[in-house]
Design an enzyme around this catalytic site. Structure first.
Site, mmCIF file in Angstrom:
data_model
loop_
_atom_site.group_PDB
_atom_site.id
_atom_site.type_symbol
_atom_site.label_atom_id
_atom_site.label_comp_id
_atom_site.label_asym_id
_atom_site.label_seq_id
_atom_site.Cartn_x
_atom_site.Cartn_y
_atom_site.Cartn_z
ATOM 1 N N HIS A 84 0.823 -1.215 0.000
ATOM 2 C CA HIS A 84 0.000 0.000 0.000
ATOM 3 C C HIS A 84 0.858 1.266 0.000
ATOM 4 O O HIS A 84 0.372 2.335 -0.334
ATOM 5 C CB HIS A 84 -1.045 -0.015 1.117
ATOM 6 C CG HIS A 84 -0.545 0.297 2.486
ATOM 7 N ND1 HIS A 84 -0.245 -0.672 3.421
ATOM 8 C CD2 HIS A 84 -0.302 1.477 3.108
ATOM 9 C CE1 HIS A 84 0.145 -0.096 4.532
ATOM 10 N NE2 HIS A 84 0.130 1.206 4.383
ATOM 11 N N ASP A 220 1.198 -7.660 2.339
ATOM 12 C CA ASP A 220 1.297 -6.232 2.040
ATOM 13 C C ASP A 220 2.755 -5.772 1.892
ATOM 14 O O ASP A 220 3.300 -5.118 2.771
ATOM 15 C CB ASP A 220 0.584 -5.460 3.161
ATOM 16 C CG ASP A 220 0.304 -4.017 2.779
ATOM 17 O OD1 ASP A 220 0.892 -3.534 1.800
ATOM 18 O OD2 ASP A 220 -0.507 -3.384 3.477
ATOM 19 N N SER A 650 3.934 2.321 8.464
ATOM 20 C CA SER A 650 3.763 1.324 7.421
ATOM 21 C C SER A 650 5.063 1.120 6.691
ATOM 22 O O SER A 650 5.724 2.088 6.318
ATOM 23 C CB SER A 650 2.700 1.765 6.434
ATOM 24 O OG SER A 650 1.476 1.292 6.859
#
Ligand code: ARG
Ligand code: GLU
Length: 715
Positions: A84, A220, A650
Site C-alpha cells: 500500500h 502487504d 507502514s
C-alpha cells in the site's frame, strides 16, 4: 471494599500500563530505554541501534516518499516496504493492458526496474537536541510574538549551519509542544525504482473489509531499489545511475518468532496526540470523527459504483479510493475505541488528579486551574471552526471539480502580473489539464458533487456555510442536482476541448478562466475560508499550542519519575514490545499469528477482495513452502505485537532481539486504533507481515528468487 479495590486497580493501571507504550527518540535510547529494552530481551546496545560514529541500524531505515517507512535489505540498495506504500507507483505504471495492480509486476533484472518521478528515500544522517540554540537570545520580558520571531530566526540559522556545504538537508521540529527542539540532518535519494509487487490478490488481500482488522492475511509488501550517482550520492533519475551502496542493510531472519519474543519497530510514525486535553478528545470522538466518517462513506459508495462498472475508472481512482477508505475506517475504529474505553472521562479524571497533585502549592493550583479554564474557553470556539474545516476538506474538497478549479489560481490575471515564469507555467498547465481530462470521470464527479452539496447543507448551520454556496443552493430550491447540472453544463474547465482552446488563447486574456462559474465558485469558497475561517483557526491553534506547552511542562514536572515520549511527528522513532495476541471482546482470544490456511478459508472467487489466484492455490495444495514453513509445516502470513505504532510506520522493519528483520509493519488492530489518542496495552497491537511470507511470495510465487541472492538470510 469495592471502592478501595477500584482505587487500587486504577493505581495499578497508571503505574504499569506504560509497558510497550511510547515512540522513542533513537538518539536518547541510551538514557531513556536501553536498560528496559535489555530487560525485555533485546540483545543490542543503544549504540547498535543509533550511532553517529559508526554504522548502525538507523542507516538501513528510510522514510519512503512522504508518508511511509522502508528498510534496506541488500548491499545493492534493495528496499522493502508495504504494497500500500508503493500503491500509487504501481498504479501509475499500470494500464488496462498491463495491469500491475491486478497481476503484479516483477523486474527480472535491473534494466527492467521502473523509475518513479517524485519518489524519494530519506536517510537520517544525525539527530541533535538544539533546544538551547533555538531559545538563545529570548528574554523572559518578550511578548509571545517576539519570542516566536526570535525563535524562527534561530531555527533558520541552525538549519542553515547544519546543511552548510554538505549536500544534506536539515530541519528542526518542536517536541513536547515546543518544550524541546530537535534537529534532523537527512540525505534524500531521488531515484527510487520499482522492482516488484505481488498482485493485489496477495498485496491487498482482504482489501478494505480486512483493513485495520485481525485475523489478517494480507501480503502487504513491495520492493524498490535506490539508485545513486557514481559517487553513491543522491541524484535525479538518470539511466547512468547505479544501485546505491548502503552503509548498512538488514539481515533477514527465518528462525521464526513465538509469543513473548522481543520485537521493535524502527520507522517514521506520523502523528499521535497522547497528551490531548479532555475537551479535544470529546470533540474528536463525538463530533469530528463521526462527521468525517459519514462524508467519506458517501463518497466511497459513489466511487465504488463507478469503479466497479469500468476498468479505466477503477485503475485511475484506485489509489485515491484506497486512501479515502483507509482513514474512513480508521476514524470509525478510533471513535468506537474511545467510546468503549470511556476516554473522555478517563482524561477528565487524569486532569483532576493532576490538579490535586499540584494543589499543595496555591500558586500552582491557581495557575493550572486558569490553564484548564483557558482550554475550555478556546476549545468551545475552536470546535466550531474545526467543523467548518472538516466540511472544507472532506465535503467541498471531496468534489473533484472544485479541487481541479483550484489549479487555475496560478493562471489568473493577478498571478500572471507577478509571475516571471508564466510561460513555463502555461506549458505545464496544458500538460496537467490534458492529463486530468484523460482520466477524469465526469459522470462520477456529478454524483459526488450532488451528494456533497446535499450533505453540506444538512451538516452545517446556515451561519457556518460559505454564503455564495448557500445562496446558490437557495436560488435553486436547495436542489443540489440542479446546481450540479448547471456547473457541469457551463464550466469550460470541465470540457477538455473548451479549456484547451482557452489555454491556447491565454496570452490574450485570462478572462474566460476568471469568469468560469466553477472557478468563481472555488474563488468564493476560498476567499470565505481565507478571511472568515483559517485566520481564527490558526490563531486558536497557536493559542492551544501555548497552553499545551505549559501543560506538558507541568506534567513532566509533576510526574518526575515517569518517562515521557514525544508525540509522533513524522520523525524517526523506535518502539518496542513483544509478539502477543489479545482478547478483542468477551469470550474471544486472538492468536498471535495467521497462516496461509486462513487465506484459503477466506478465499471467495465471487468477491474481488478475496480472490486467490490459481498459482497460489497450487502452492497451497502441494504445501510447497520450502524453507519458509514453520515447525508445524505451516506458512505464516502475519503476526501481532504490542509495539506502539501509527500511520507512517507502514513499511517499518520489525526486528528481533538481535536486530534482524522478521517482518514488515503494515497495520493495527481495529479495537486498538484509538492508540493515537489513548494507548491501551491490553488491546493495542501492531500487525506485521511475516518475512517468511514475503520471501515465499518472491521466491515461490513470483519466481523472482534471484533477488534473494542479494539478501543476507539467516536460518
Ligand atoms: N490500514 C493500513 C494503513 O493505515 C493499510 C491501508 C491500505 N489498505 C487498504 N485496504 N486501504 O495504512
Ligand atoms: N497502515 C498504516 C500506514 O500506512 C500503519 C497502520 C497504523 O496506522 O498503525 O502507516
Amino acid at each position: 471494599m469495592k471502592k478501595t479495590l477500584l482505587i487500587f486497580a486504577a493505581l495499578f493501571i497508571s503505574l504499569h500500563s506504560m509497558a510497550d507504550e511510547g515512540m522513542w527518540l533513537p538518539f536518547l535510547l541510551k538514557q531513556m530505554n536501553e536498560k528496559e529494552m535489555k530487560k525485555d530481551g533485546c540483545k543490542l546496545s543503544a549504540e547498535d541501534i543509533y550511532s553517529v560514529n559508526k554504522s548502525s541500524l538507523k542507516d538501513a531505515i528510510v522514510q519512503f516518499g512522504g508518508g511511509c517507512t522502508g528498510e534496506i535489505i541488500s548491499d545493492k540498495g534493495l528496499l522493502l516496504t508495504n504494497h500500500h506504500c508503493g500503491y500509487s507507483q504501481i498504479a501509475n505504471h499500470s494500464t488496462v493492458e498491463k495491469d500491475y495492480l491486478t497481476n503484479g509486476f516483477w523486474a527480472m533484472n535491473q534494466k527492467e526496474e521502473l523509475p518513479n518521478a517524485g519518489l524519494t528515500a530519506t536517510f537520517i544522517v544525525r539527530i541533535e537536541d538544539v533546544t538551547t540554540k533555538v531559545n538563545a537570545n529570548i528574554l523572559s520580558s518578550y511578548t509571545e510574538a517576539q519570542k516566536d520571531s526570535v525563535m524562527k530566526v534561530n531555527i533558520k540559522a541552525a538549519e542553515k549551519e547544519a546543511m552548510n556545504g554538505t549536500g544534506y538537508e536539515a530541519f528542526i521540529r518542536p517536541f513536547f509542544y515546543g518544550n524541546m527542539h530537535i534537529l534532523f540532518v537527512t540525505e534524500v535519494y531521488k531515484d527510487v525504482r520499482l522492482v516488484g509487487a505481488p498482485p493485489s490478490s496477495i498485496g491487498k488481500f482482504g482489501g478494505d473489509t480486512d483493513n485495520w482488522m485481525w485475523p489478517r492475511h494480507t501480503g502487504d509488501f513491495s520492493i524498490f531499489r535506490i539508485y545513486a550517482n557514481k559517487d553513491n550520492k543522491p541524484a535525479e533519475y538518470s539511466p547512468d545511475n547505479i544501485p546505491y551502496t548502503p552503509k548498512r542493510f538488514l539481515t533477514i531472519s527465518l528462525k521464526g518468532t513465538e509469543e513473548g519474543d522481543f520485537t521493535m519497530v524502527y520507522g517514521f510514525p506520523g502523528r499521535t496526540q497522547e497528551y490531548l486535553f479532555s475537551d479535544a478528545v470529546d470533540m474528536t470522538m463525538n463530533e469530528s470523527d463521526p462527521v468525517k466518517v459519514s462524508l467519506r462513506e458517501k463518497r466511497l459508495g459513489i466511487m465504488n459504483e463507478f469503479m466497479k462498472a469500468d476498468d479505466k475508472t477503477r485503475i485511475t481512482y484506485a489509489a485515491s479510493y484506497a486512501s479515502i477508505a483507509n482513514y474512513w475506517k480508521k476514524w470509525m475504529g478510533e471513535m468506537q475505541g474511545l467510546q468503549k474505553f470511556d476516554a473522555v472521562n478517563k482524561k477528565k479524571e487524569f486532569e483532576q488528579k493532576f490538579i490535586s497533585l499540584v494543589s499543595a502549592d496555591p500558586l500552582q493550583k491557581e495557575k493550572f486551574n486558569t490553564l484548564f479554564n483557558d482550554f475550555h474557553k478556546v476549545y468551545a470556539q475552536y470546535k466550531v471552526l474545526n467543523k467548518q474545516m472538516d466540511y472544507y476538506s472532506e465535503c467541498l474538497s471531496g468534489i473533484n471539480a472544485i479541487a481541479f478549479a483550484r489549479y487555475f489560481d496560478k493562471l489568473t490575471d493577478a498571478t500572471r502580473k507577478k509571475s516571471s515564469t508564466l510561460k513555463q507555467e502555461l506549458e505545464k498547465a496544458k500538460t496537467d489539464v490534458a492529463r486530468f481530462h484523460k482520466t477524469y470521470n465526469a459522470a462520477m464527479d456529478r454524483e459526488l458533487c450532488t451528494a456533497m452539496l446535499d450533505m453540506y447543507m444538512k451538516g452545517l448551520d446556515k451561519t457556518l456555510r460559505v454564503p455564495s454556496v448557500d445562496s446558490m443552493m437557495n436560488a435553486n430550491g436547495n436542489d443540489s442536482r440542479k446546481v450540479t447540472d448547471y456547473l457541469f453544463a457551463n464550466s469550460a474547465l470541465l470540457d477538455a476541448t473548451k479549456i484547451t482552446t482557452i489555454l491556447n488563447d491565454y496570452d490574450n486574456s485570462s478572462a474566460k478562466i476568471e469568469s468560469d462559474p466553477l472557478y468563481v465558485l472555488w474563488k468564493q469558497i476560498n476567499s470565505y475560508y481565507n478571511s472568515k475561517v483559517r485566520p481564527s483557526f490558526t490563531s486558536y491553534d497557536v493559542q492551544l499550542n501555548g497552553l499545551y506547552k505549559v501543560y506538558m511542562k507541568g506534567l513532566m514536572d509533576v510526574y518526575k519519575d515517569k518517562k515521557f515520549f514525544p508525540d509522533a511527528n513524522s520523525t524517526l522513532r523506535i518502539t518496542y514490545g513483544k509478539v502477543k495476541g489479545y482478547t478483542p471482546h468477551d469470550g474471544a482470544i486472538y492468536k498471535h499469528y495467521t497462516t496461509l490456511d486462513g487465506v484459503m478459508e477466506k478465499e471467495n472467487p465471487n468477491v474481488d477482495e478475496f480472490i486467490v489466484f490459481p498459482k497460489m492455490k497450487d502452492l497451497y495444495a502441494k504445501k510447497d513452502y520450502g524453507r519458509y514453513a514453520d515447525k508445524n509445516g505451516k506458512l505464516r502470513v502475519a503476526f501481532l505485537g504490542s509495539n506502539h505504532t501509527t500511520g507512517g510506520n507502514s513499511g517499518s522493519p520489525v526486528l528481533n532481539a538481535n536486530g534482524e528483520l522478521i517482518g514488515t509493519n503494515f497495520d493495527r488492530v481495529w479495537e486498538g486504533t484509538m492508540s493515537d489518542i489513548m494507548y491501551n496495552p491490553e488491546i493495542c497491537r501492531n500487525i506485521t507481515l511475516d518475512v517468511h511470507y514475503t520471501l515465499f511470495v518472491i521466491d515461490k510465487y513470483a519466481g523472482a528468487g534471484y533477488l534473494l541472492n542479494e539478501m543476507k538470510i539467516v536460518q
